[in-house]
Enzyme design. Structure first.
Site, PDB file in Angstrom:
ATOM      1  N   GLU A 298      99.370 101.450  43.587  1.00 59.60           N
ATOM      2  CA  GLU A 298      98.066 101.992  43.957  1.00 59.60           C
ATOM      3  C   GLU A 298      96.929 100.983  43.737  1.00 59.60           C
ATOM      4  OE1 GLU A 298     100.688 105.474  43.164  1.00 59.60           O
ATOM      5  OE2 GLU A 298     100.272 103.589  42.137  1.00 59.60           O
ATOM      6  N   ASP A 340      84.166  68.628  64.770  1.00 60.51           N
ATOM      7  CA  ASP A 340      83.317  67.774  65.578  1.00 60.51           C
ATOM      8  C   ASP A 340      82.738  66.681  64.690  1.00 60.51           C
ATOM      9  OD1 ASP A 340      81.679  69.406  64.120  1.00 60.51           O
ATOM     10  OD2 ASP A 340      80.334  69.930  65.754  1.00 60.51           O
ATOM     11  N   ASP A 670      81.559  74.774  72.089  1.00 64.15           N
ATOM     12  CA  ASP A 670      82.634  74.885  71.099  1.00 64.15           C
ATOM     13  C   ASP A 670      83.130  76.317  70.921  1.00 64.15           C
ATOM     14  OD1 ASP A 670      82.485  72.157  70.394  1.00 64.15           O
ATOM     15  OD2 ASP A 670      80.771  72.548  69.101  1.00 64.15           O
ATOM     16  N   ASN A 732     105.874  98.147  39.190  1.00 61.19           N
ATOM     17  CA  ASN A 732     106.353  99.284  39.977  1.00 61.19           C
ATOM     18  C   ASN A 732     107.875  99.299  40.064  1.00 61.19           C
ATOM     19  OD1 ASN A 732     103.431  98.737  41.307  1.00 61.19           O
ATOM     20  ND2 ASN A 732     104.011 100.887  41.503  1.00 61.19           N
ATOM     21  N   THR A 763      95.908 100.458  33.341  1.00 57.07           N
ATOM     22  CA  THR A 763      96.385  99.453  32.378  1.00 57.07           C
ATOM     23  C   THR A 763      97.048  98.254  33.046  1.00 57.07           C
ATOM     24  OG1 THR A 763      98.467 100.649  32.070  1.00 57.07           O
ATOM     25  CG2 THR A 763      96.665 101.185  30.575  1.00 57.07           C
TER      26      THR A 763
END
Length: 943
Positions: A298, A340, A670, A732, A763
């Site tokens: 998350e 350039d 350009d 995870n 945390t």
């Protein structure tokens, strides 16, 4: 757009024929004449052809900016997770996830909106009024009402309102850099030129939005608005495909992988529980939800967004304004920068660098329009008198004015907002030289020798002038001297000046200009030209006939005294060679693409340190097949005399060979290449609105070194993204593995969804946020660019994620099992706890889950340093990270030891014996990680 009676010009398209036809044919084709249009006819044409304006790309709307925040796949994974939690009654969990979604989208929206507002502040109006002849009378009108067939008048300082064929001109010179890329103004003339003449060499044409440097002219308008040359380029931008940045594509891919992983993990658990086990369907569903919540990182979108935003802010402080957040990282992955020359690699301020006088060659120090400098001969300073006469000639035979001009308020505000403008005492005005850049360089060189233009003008008042034209290649002015006599000064092309001289000034004496000496001067001129110096010759005539003082003519330009030569160059910015060396060391090739000639381009390329000085010109490029260009494009660092089509072709060839290309640009010419590049970079000072709109990044100082700094910043950001992706996904992974293992073992949920959310968002999330400001690794600009096919997650990172997840499970699952059937307090028999298990006897589940919950938080410190270790970053190298870890641990303690935290998260307060178990488990985890990192070093690349 069809013109009235346009068939009067046969064959080719109108835009390709206006310059090649007799002026009478042009008038006939436009149904106009030298008196211009009648008012009612002009209005009819305005209704037919539309206003004379180019509809630039509209800025992104607020709604579109908001919708864009919901495009990433991870956002939708979170939305689904929140919906599921709400359906099953876990409203707190759903609320937390929803809060995360709101934070991510609002933060991203505010950053994107701010960048869009900054770009809008940078835009400038190109022209407001135009002087035209309507019904035989000169009339000032809104430039947007100019139509084909109008006769317009322009003079020094004007912006040309439309494409027009020149009818009359007087010393007319136009800066066409915005259209053609040429760094030197173009002298205009009346007449026909060949049909095949390149755009940059159509001297009988004026083009919309170019600037008149000097002189005046009359012209008949042939094209307006989108049909003008600049308008056609702007229209071509609409055909450019919108490209996702490499990072956007990678994050989208990562989101889809995570979503697929969530579905797979849930499916496996559900099948295992329903088919193999004997778990009620509702419990299976709750377990699946727990796994889904644990699998989704998350905090990842928030961390990515904040990291990119911080990177964008750092780049803004270094004069690079980011229009889209993902571009911050994308610049770090480029392996070719096409740039350039004028103003990016060079100062865009012509500077006299060498002087020939008294048969000696002198070096001139100082760059740009800074009047500090000295004159050297063989490295030693000389008396300014040695070069005084040639410098006096350069200042007197000169039409430069010095004045003050107001700063552009919108642009100044934008620069100040982003830290790009200082707080000088003249914040609202600045000194400026008004005139041709070549003449300005001569003017400044004379100031270095102590000449003051006002004093000199009083001592030598001008009485007459013979204008410079492209045909004459020289200019002559006549001045009164203090004793009442007159003197003429000439400057021009060296060969033109020398052929009109019969004497030479040497050490204050007039000596004969012999054929041998003429040859020496020609050799010196060629030597200067080989070094890309723009060379001018100078001469004077001490005796001016009376009839030539007020109305001089070309008869005066005979029997001149040669004074010397001045060679000037637009010098490279002093920081550019180091910046290019840094790019080359980082495996990034730098390619110069310029409208200037090959000699100048090669000399500048050599001076700034390009890898090679092989030059390919536009005409050579046109004769080259796509296959041939593909074969040699990697070996050419300089392309000269290029057109907009050439730039786009070079870009697309590089991209087809697998390169990630950044393209810089300023002029409208350009814009197509800038928009089609992987990373388009526009110049903020001299850039046009069209190019800024087409770009991803705007350089507020027009400096190549800023691009180098942005590349370094992009690489730093990507390193940090990899670190916190590794950090979050490994966490995870550990959660999924723990829940999966515990479920299969019949232990139920080893950690609750709300606890998982707390870990993922708080945390773990807080330290991950601060990893986004980790310092750069020392070797960050010594590595080769990341291959385009290499994503955020490499084989090493995947191994790291899997390894960390397994080690966390191995170290934390015993804590759960030992505390599941009773608290470990004095008198408690651990043996009974281990061997006396009885499924369903569940007196310590809250405590066991609390142990796993807290163990995850403690192990984050070990995980952080294990992941940062290979970047040679110590624990205290990022003070914000140290603070974040302290905050995370403090918040965890509040959860454990406050009634509200205990009630909300279903936890029990831990005693010292529990903390001892967690620390032992963390120590084992640290040992396993240290061994694992060493094994990884044997089988994987460092990064």
């Amino acid at each position: 757009m069809s013109r009235t009676n346009v068939n009067a010009i046969p064959e080719q398209d109108a835009s390709e024929r206006w310059h090649s036809q007799e002026i009478g044919v042009v008038y006939d084709a436009l149904n106009t004449d030298e008196d211009g249009l009648a008012g009612d006819e002009a209005q009819r044409r305005l209704d037919e052809y539309g206003p004379n304006e180019i509809e630039s790309e509209e800025g992104v709307s607020l709604l579109q900016i908001f919708i864009n925040q919901y495009k990433p796949a991870l956002i939708w994974v979170l939305i689904v997770a929140a919906a599921v939690m709400a359906i099953v009654g876990h409203t707190i969990d759903a609320g937390v996830i929803a809060g995360v979604i709101v934070f991510i989208t609002v933060f991203g929206f505010l950053q994107d909106y701010r960048a869009e507002q900054s770009i809008q502040a940078l835009q400038e109006m190109s022209t407001t009024y135009a002087l035209v002849r309507r019904g035989g009378e000169k009339t000032e009108i809104d430039a947007t009402k100019v139509v084909p067939g109008d006769v317009i008048f322009v003079e020094s300082g004007d912006i040309v309102p439309a494409d027009a064929r020149i009818v009359e001109e007087s010393n007319l010179r136009v800066d066409e850099g915005a259209l053609t890329g040429e760094s030197v103004g173009v002298s205009k003339e009346v007449g026909q030129i060949d049909q095949e003449t390149a755009l940059a060499e159509r001297k009988n044409m004026l083009f919309k939005d170019t600037v008149v440097q000097r002189g005046s002219g009359t012209a008949v308008v042939v094209e307006t608005g989108p049909e003008s040359e600049i308008g056609q380029i702007a229209t071509a931008l609409e055909e450019a495909e919108e490209r996702d940045t490499p990072f956007e594509a990678e994050m989208d891919r990562l989101g889809k992988i995570i979503a697929a992983g969530v579905i797979g993990a849930v499916a496996v658990i559900a099948i295992s529980e329903l088919v193999i086990g004997d778990t009620p369907p509702l419990q299976v569903f709750l377990t699946a939800v727990g796994i889904a919540v644990s699998a989704v990182p998350e905090g990842l979108p928030a961390v990515v967004t904040l990291s990119l935003a911080l990177g964008a802010r750092r780049m803004a402080e270094q004069n690079a304004l980011v229009r889209r957040l993902p571009i911050v990282e994308a610049l770090g992955s480029v392996d070719v920068i096409c740039t350039d020359k004028t103003g990016t690699l060079t100062e865009e301020e012509m500077t006299v660098q060498r002087i020939v006088a008294n048969r000696e060659t002198y070096e001139v120090t100082g760059t740009g329009y800074d009047t500090d400098g000295e004159f050297l001969h063989e490295g030693d300073p000389i008396d300014d008198e040695r070069v005084a006469e040639v410098l006096r000639c350069g200042m007197l035979c000169n039409n430069v004015d010095v004045g003050l001009r107001e700063r552009d308020s919108d642009r100044t505000d934008a620069l100040v907002e982003d830290g790009a403008a200082g707080d000088g005492e003249n914040a609202d005005v600045e000194r400026t030289y008004l005139g041709d850049p070549t003449e300005i360089s001569l003017f400044v060189a004379a100031q270095k020798a102590g000449f003051d233009h006002e004093t000199l003008a009083e001592e030598y008042p001008r009485t007459g002038e013979i204008d410079f034209t492209s045909a004459r290649k020289r200019m002559t002015t006549v001045h009164r001297t203090a004793d009442g006599d007159a003197v003429a000064y000439m400057k021009g092309a060296p060969e033109t000046v020398v052929e009109r001289c019969d004497r030479e000034l040497v050490d204050g004496e007039l000596v004969e200009l012999t054929d041998e000496r003429r040859a020496e001067i020609e050799a010196k001129n060629e030597s200067f030209a080989e070094d890309a110096l723009r060379v001018m010759g100078f001469a004077y005539r001490p005796e001016v006939p009376d009839e030539q003082i007020q109305t001089p003519n070309e008869e005066l330009e005979q029997s001149m005294v040669f004074l010397g030569l001045q060679g000037m160059l637009d010098p490279p910015r002093p920081e550019v060679p180091g910046a290019i060396t840094g790019c080359l060391d980082a495996g990034i090739n730098v390619v110069m693409i310029t409208g200037d000639n090959a000699v100048t381009a090669r000399a500048v390329g050599k001076e700034v340190g390009l890898r090679s000085t092989r030059v390919i010109t536009g005409p050579e490029l046109e004769e080259m097949s796509d296959e041939k260009l593909r074969e040699m494009v990697d070996d050419v660092d300089i392309f000269a005399r290029t057109s907009p089509d050439h730039k786009t072709r070079i870009l697309q060839t590089l991209q087809a060979k697998g390169h990630t290309v950044a393209m810089t640009g300023d002029g409208v010419n350009d814009a197509p290449a800038v928009k089609n590049a992987d990373v388009g970079v526009a110049m903020g000072i001299r850039g046009t609105d069209v190019t800024e709109q087409a770009s991803d990044i705007v350089l507020l100082d027009d400096n190549f070194a800023t691009i180098r700094n942005a590349v370094r910043g992009g690489r730093r950001i990507f390193d940090n993204v990899r670190k916190f992706v590794n950090y979050l996904l490994s966490g995870n992974g550990g959660e999924v593995t723990m829940i999966f293992t515990g479920t299969l073992a019949g232990l139920g949920l080893v950690i609750t969804p709300i606890q998982v959310l707390w870990i993922n968002v708080v945390t773990d999330g807080i330290p991950a946020l601060t990893m986004g400001v980790d310092p750069a690794a020392e070797d960050i600009m010594e590595r080769d660019p990341r291959p385009p096919q290499e994503g955020v997650i490499t084989s090493r990172i995947m191994a790291s994620i899997v390894g960390i997840a397994l080690f966390m499970t191995v170290c934390l699952l015993p804590l759960f099992t030992l505390n599941l059937y009773g608290e470990l307090i004095p008198g408690y028999d651990v043996t009974d706890a281990v061997f006396g298990w009885s499924p369903g006897y569940d007196v310590g589940r809250d405590l066991a889950q609390t142990m796993v919950f807290t163990g995850f938080v403690v192990m984050e410190i070990v995980r952080i340093q294990a992941i940062r270790f290979r970047y040679d970053l110590g624990l205290f190298s990022n003070p914000w990270l140290v603070l974040a870890v302290v905050v995370a641990v403090t918040l965890q303690l509040l959860v454990l030891y406050t009634p509200t935290g205990q009630l909300l998260f279903d936890v029990e307060p831990l005693q010292l014996v529990h903390w001892a178990q967690i620390l032992v488990s963390a120590a084992v985890f640290a040992l396993l990680m240290a061994l694992f990192v060493k094994v990884q070093d044997q089988y994987f690349d460092r990064y």
